[in-house]
Design a protein around this motif. Sequence first.
Motif, PDB file in Angstrom:
ATOM      1  N   UNK A   1       0.812  -1.221   0.000  1.00  0.00           N
ATOM      2  CA  UNK A   1       0.000   0.000   0.000  1.00  0.00           C
ATOM      3  C   UNK A   1       0.845   1.270   0.000  1.00  0.00           C
ATOM      4  N   UNK A   2       2.175   1.107   0.040  1.00  0.00           N
ATOM      5  CA  UNK A   2       3.032   2.301  -0.070  1.00  0.00           C
ATOM      6  C   UNK A   2       3.610   2.454  -1.476  1.00  0.00           C
ATOM      7  N   UNK A   3       3.169   1.571  -2.372  1.00  0.00           N
ATOM      8  CA  UNK A   3       3.703   1.625  -3.739  1.00  0.00           C
ATOM      9  C   UNK A   3       2.609   2.066  -4.706  1.00  0.00           C
ATOM     10  N   UNK A   4       3.034   2.675  -5.788  1.00  0.00           N
ATOM     11  CA  UNK A   4       2.079   3.033  -6.827  1.00  0.00           C
ATOM     12  C   UNK A   4       2.749   2.808  -8.180  1.00  0.00           C
ATOM     13  N   UNK A   5       1.947   2.324  -9.157  1.00  0.00           N
ATOM     14  CA  UNK A   5       2.493   2.107 -10.496  1.00  0.00           C
ATOM     15  C   UNK A   5       1.869   3.117 -11.446  1.00  0.00           C
ATOM     16  N   UNK A   6       2.661   3.622 -12.371  1.00  0.00           N
ATOM     17  CA  UNK A   6       2.145   4.584 -13.345  1.00  0.00           C
ATOM     18  C   UNK A   6       1.248   3.857 -14.349  1.00  0.00           C
TER      19      UNK A   6
ATOM     20  N   UNK B   1       7.198   1.663 -11.298  1.00  0.00           N
ATOM     21  CA  UNK B   1       6.781   1.407  -9.912  1.00  0.00           C
ATOM     22  C   UNK B   1       7.540   2.364  -8.993  1.00  0.00           C
ATOM     23  N   UNK B   2       6.808   3.013  -8.103  1.00  0.00           N
ATOM     24  CA  UNK B   2       7.507   3.983  -7.238  1.00  0.00           C
ATOM     25  C   UNK B   2       6.829   4.059  -5.882  1.00  0.00           C
ATOM     26  N   UNK B   3       7.501   4.716  -4.957  1.00  0.00           N
ATOM     27  CA  UNK B   3       6.924   4.979  -3.632  1.00  0.00           C
ATOM     28  C   UNK B   3       5.771   5.930  -3.794  1.00  0.00           C
ATOM     29  N   UNK B   4       4.673   5.655  -3.078  1.00  0.00           N
ATOM     30  CA  UNK B   4       3.500   6.523  -3.178  1.00  0.00           C
ATOM     31  C   UNK B   4       3.795   7.852  -2.490  1.00  0.00           C
ATOM     32  N   UNK B   5       3.764   8.969  -3.237  1.00  0.00           N
ATOM     33  CA  UNK B   5       4.030  10.244  -2.583  1.00  0.00           C
ATOM     34  C   UNK B   5       2.869  10.665  -1.683  1.00  0.00           C
ATOM     35  N   UNK B   6       3.181  11.282  -0.561  1.00  0.00           N
ATOM     36  CA  UNK B   6       2.128  11.794   0.324  1.00  0.00           C
ATOM     37  C   UNK B   6       1.827  13.222  -0.106  1.00  0.00           C
ATOM     38  N   UNK B   7       0.549  13.464  -0.447  1.00  0.00           N
ATOM     39  CA  UNK B   7       0.187  14.772  -0.982  1.00  0.00           C
ATOM     40  C   UNK B   7      -0.515  15.607   0.065  1.00  0.00           C
ATOM     41  N   UNK B   8      -0.245  16.899   0.050  1.00  0.00           N
ATOM     42  CA  UNK B   8      -1.087  17.775   0.853  1.00  0.00           C
ATOM     43  C   UNK B   8      -2.139  18.381  -0.075  1.00  0.00           C
TER      44      UNK B   8
END
Length: 219
Positions: free
Chosen positions: A16-21, A27-34
């Motif tokens: 759940x900390x990964x995200x794929x384009x 494949x990359x670390x899921x950025x935390x957005x404000x």
Amino acid sequence: MSDPADVRPLANLPLDQLVACHECDLLMRKPVLSRDEKAQCPRCGYELYAHRHNVVERSLALVLAALLLYVPANFLPIMQLHLLGQSADDTVWSGVIGLYSTGMRGIAVVVFLCSMAIPLLKLLCQLAVLLSIRWNVGRNYGLLLYRIYHHLRDWGMLEVYFMGVLVAIVKLLDLAELSLGLGLLCFISLLLVQVWLEVVMSPHQIWVALSGEDLHAGD
Ligand SMILES: [Zn+2]
């Protein structure tokens, strides 16, 4: 956006900390957005997801506006045709009936589904999904309806119908006297509201909210 101090290899991170384009499969670390930030793929620039504020309230307002426009867009005249002393009002609905009664039943059914039934079903699915998040009821039905909505998206073809109307107007201008109706204005407004809704109703936030996580985390 990701924590530069965390140098763990991707394979060691929980899923759940990964995200794929979607576009290039990076494949990359899921950025935390404000609030009001967007995450873009560093390789191809595709927008991974956005964190918009008041997503549910703004989307609800747009869905209700679209539903209000739906009725006049389909049942008020798109154009009035004056030819040889006779005039006729053309609405989307009368177009479907006209096709059906002249024997083109298959085409009438396709036009009815793609320009009237499926756009309405899409809006009703979106309304139900947003209400289920807003009132915190029936999240499981909300998830199911949001999945159905994503399948229906490929079949609602208001844009194609609109192009057909434009071509017909240009062709008919030479043959007959033509005046554009209020229905056309409502139809164009409906199209624009739906495009706006697609932008505002960020799928990532809706999926997160439907699966019970806190939508406003990080606000
Ligand atoms: Zn990419």
